[in-house]
Scaffold this motif. Structure first.
Motif, PDB file in Angstrom:
ATOM      1  N   ALA A 189     -12.407 -25.712  33.164  1.00  0.00           N
ATOM      2  CA  ALA A 189     -13.219 -24.523  32.927  1.00  0.00           C
ATOM      3  C   ALA A 189     -12.415 -23.300  33.325  1.00  0.00           C
ATOM      4  N   ALA A 190     -12.274 -22.352  32.427  1.00  0.00           N
ATOM      5  CA  ALA A 190     -11.509 -21.139  32.683  1.00  0.00           C
ATOM      6  C   ALA A 190     -12.318 -19.945  32.197  1.00  0.00           C
ATOM      7  N   VAL A 282      -4.135 -27.645  24.049  1.00  0.00           N
ATOM      8  CA  VAL A 282      -5.411 -27.030  24.421  1.00  0.00           C
ATOM      9  C   VAL A 282      -5.515 -27.095  25.932  1.00  0.00           C
ATOM     10  N   TYR A 283      -5.602 -25.937  26.574  1.00  0.00           N
ATOM     11  CA  TYR A 283      -5.519 -25.892  28.035  1.00  0.00           C
ATOM     12  C   TYR A 283      -6.884 -25.827  28.722  1.00  0.00           C
ATOM     13  N   GLU A 284      -7.862 -25.237  28.064  1.00  0.00           N
ATOM     14  CA  GLU A 284      -9.072 -24.876  28.795  1.00  0.00           C
ATOM     15  C   GLU A 284     -10.270 -24.861  27.863  1.00  0.00           C
ATOM     16  N   GLN A 287     -12.972 -19.376  25.188  1.00  0.00           N
ATOM     17  CA  GLN A 287     -12.865 -19.072  23.760  1.00  0.00           C
ATOM     18  C   GLN A 287     -11.472 -19.378  23.244  1.00  0.00           C
ATOM     19  N   ILE A 288     -10.459 -19.156  24.105  1.00  0.00           N
ATOM     20  CA  ILE A 288      -9.085 -19.441  23.696  1.00  0.00           C
ATOM     21  C   ILE A 288      -8.903 -20.936  23.473  1.00  0.00           C
ATOM     22  N   GLY A 289      -9.453 -21.754  24.369  1.00  0.00           N
ATOM     23  CA  GLY A 289      -9.373 -23.197  24.189  1.00  0.00           C
ATOM     24  C   GLY A 289     -10.074 -23.656  22.931  1.00  0.00           C
TER      25      GLY A 289
END
Length: 514
Positions: A189-190, A282-284, A287-289
């Motif tokens: 979770a980020a 995919v890191y997180e 929205q970016i993930g």
């Protein structure tokens, strides 16, 4: 090895799948040093924020720090900086080792990697709480009055440390988490884009301005700061801390957003150039993930579509597949001028009886490979395979100027090439005329085919050609529609009434010796 502050601020974070290959990864030792410097730098910036509160409040007579107390707090700052760096490295080093070695993590290692950011925050919170508690004990002679400034220092300094440490170490931890979660849904979770911008505003604007406003209000009412005291130095200290904290925080926050987007943009360019296997880590779960995961799903869908397109094209022909994509699933067709070539294998039943099934399959594959290559060479289409026979059409679905010439030239080429195959005999018939070419069947199941007298005539000629010297016969309709150059290669043999027809067909064969 020296790690400079400039590297942490200006070095790009992008790390493609190629760049993270085993041979190009940094060593675990170097990664651990960079990680230690990141934690230490974040802790020092937090100390500056805490000092901006403690220095002006410490001048008040009721809470003035003793000389020993001031020295103790300074020592605590140094020990805290070293402590978080050492503990942080010891905690993250096992993960960095398998990542730097390019090994596949086991389930436990994957789980540990996804918790690194949360455990890092826990280490920093523990360090600040312990430092604050020791500071109160060392300066207990001042009573409870010191509890408020130290609590404020721990609150603001700890918050700044956790926020900046998350940004500083993300450059190292993001590829690690990406490697640990590759092939599965990210569980880290980020904060999203909006939350990161709010955090940037809080650290760079709200926090320093709030401290300055608190100094002014406390001096105005004489709370902890005498009304006659000057707040110039405290305000200057807070401003300097905000300046030191603001620039790297702003750069790192912007990079935490722009660099993953840049990876997606670069990957899109790779896909545009035909490298459809491109994926991004995919890191997180921000929205970016979701954007990264969505890109991977899109690429997977494109690859699946290309595979289906290729498979479809192999079954019905590339031209028919392209036409289907352009026109959609409709039962449509046209009556057009086309040429038809029918080729049939002789003695396939006896071949199956005398040879093993795999050997028969190999013979058929060699036979049809030559047929397909010859038809493709002359821009024809293998409309269908029927057991040991094949139907090729010229002029549809792609229009050509001389379909009859192309079909006749293909027949001559096949006559030369197929004679090189052992245990293979054949008959080829060529005809031309007006045929219906289009989709036949039902809406949920159809095929592209050609229907007309020319198709039947070519099949009958193929049967007749099995006993001809050259094994190739064509109709007068094909000769009449061919160009002058192709006609010179053919000679009329005789006229005959083909099976199932009422009128005689003028039959021609390749000119020259057999």
């Amino acid at each position: 090895m020296t790690v400079r502050l400039r590297d942490w601020v200006t070095r790009p974070w992008r790390r493609s799948a190629v760049a993270t290959a085993t041979g190009q990864r940094k060593s675990a030792r170097r990664l651990s040093i960079e990680y230690a410097v990141a934690l230490a730098l974040a802790y020092v910036l937090g100390l500056l924020d805490a000092a901006a509160i403690l220095i002006p409040l410490g001048r008040h007579p009721s809470i003035a720090l003793t000389e020993h107390g001031t020295i103790a707090i300074a020592v605590l700052g140094v020990l805290g900086t070293l402590g978080v760096a050492i503990v942080g490295v010891l905690h993250v080093l096992p993960t960095l080792r398998w990542f730097a070695a390019g090994k596949e993590p086991n389930p436990k290692q994957r789980e540990t990697a996804t918790r690194l950011s949360g455990q890092q925050a826990a280490i920093l919170v523990t360090a600040w709480v312990i430092s604050g508690a020791i500071s109160v004990l060392v300066n207990r002679s001042t009573g409870t009055a010191l509890l408020l400034p130290i609590s404020l220092g721990v609150l603001f300094g700890g918050s700044a440390t956790i926020g900046t440490a998350l940004l500083f170490t993300q450059r190292i931890l993001r590829p690690v988490v990406g490697a640990a979660t590759r092939g599965s849904e990210p569980r880290v979770a980020a904060p999203g884009v909006f939350a990161r911008l709010i955090l940037l505003w809080f650290l760079c604007s709200a926090l320093p301005f709030g401290v300055i406003a608190a100094f002014v209000v406390m001096r105005s009412y004489g709370w902890l700061i005498a009304q006659s005291a000057s707040v110039d130095v405290p305000i200057m200290v807070v401003s300097l801390a905000a300046l030191l904290l603001g620039l790297p925080t702003m750069i790192l926050t912007s990079r935490s957003i722009s660099d993953p987007l840049g990876e997606v943009v670069d990957a899109m360019a790779e896909v545009e150039h035909g490298r459809i296997e491109t994926h991004v880590d995919v890191y997180e779960r921000s929205q970016i993930g979701r954007l990264q995961a969505g890109f991977n799903r899109m690429v997977t869908g494109l690859a699946e579509r290309d595979r289906l397109h290729d498979l479809f094209g192999r079954h019905v022909g590339a031209d028919v597949a392209q036409r289907a994509l352009e026109e959609g699933a409709s039962l449509s067709g046209d009556v057009v001028e086309a040429a038809v070539l029918f080729i049939d294998l002789v003695g396939s039943t006896q071949l199956a009886e005398s040879r093993a099934p795999q050997e028969v399959a190999d013979v058929l594959n060699d036979f049809f490979r030559i047929v397909v290559e010859a038809v493709d060479k002359h821009n024809g289409l293998i409309n269908k395979f029927a057991g040991d026979a094949a139907l090729a059409v010229f002029g549809v679905p792609l229009r050509t100027d001389e379909p009859a010439s192309a079909a006749l030239a293909t027949a001559r080429d096949l006559g030369v090439q197929l004679r090189r195959l052992p245990v293979v005999d054949f008959g080829i018939g060529v005809s031309a005329g007006r045929v219906f070419a289009g989709n036949i069947g039902a809406e949920n199941r159809y095929e592209y085919t050609v229907i007309g007298d020319a198709v039947n005539e070519a099949a009958r000629l193929a049967d007749l050609a099995k006993t001809a010297d050259r094994r190739i016969l064509c109709s007068a309709g094909a000769i009449d529609r061919a160009d002058d150059a192709e006609r010179q290669h053919w000679a009329e043999c005789y006229s005959t009434v083909l099976r199932g027809r009422s009128e005689a067909t003028h039959v021609s064969a390749p000119a020259g010796p057999a």
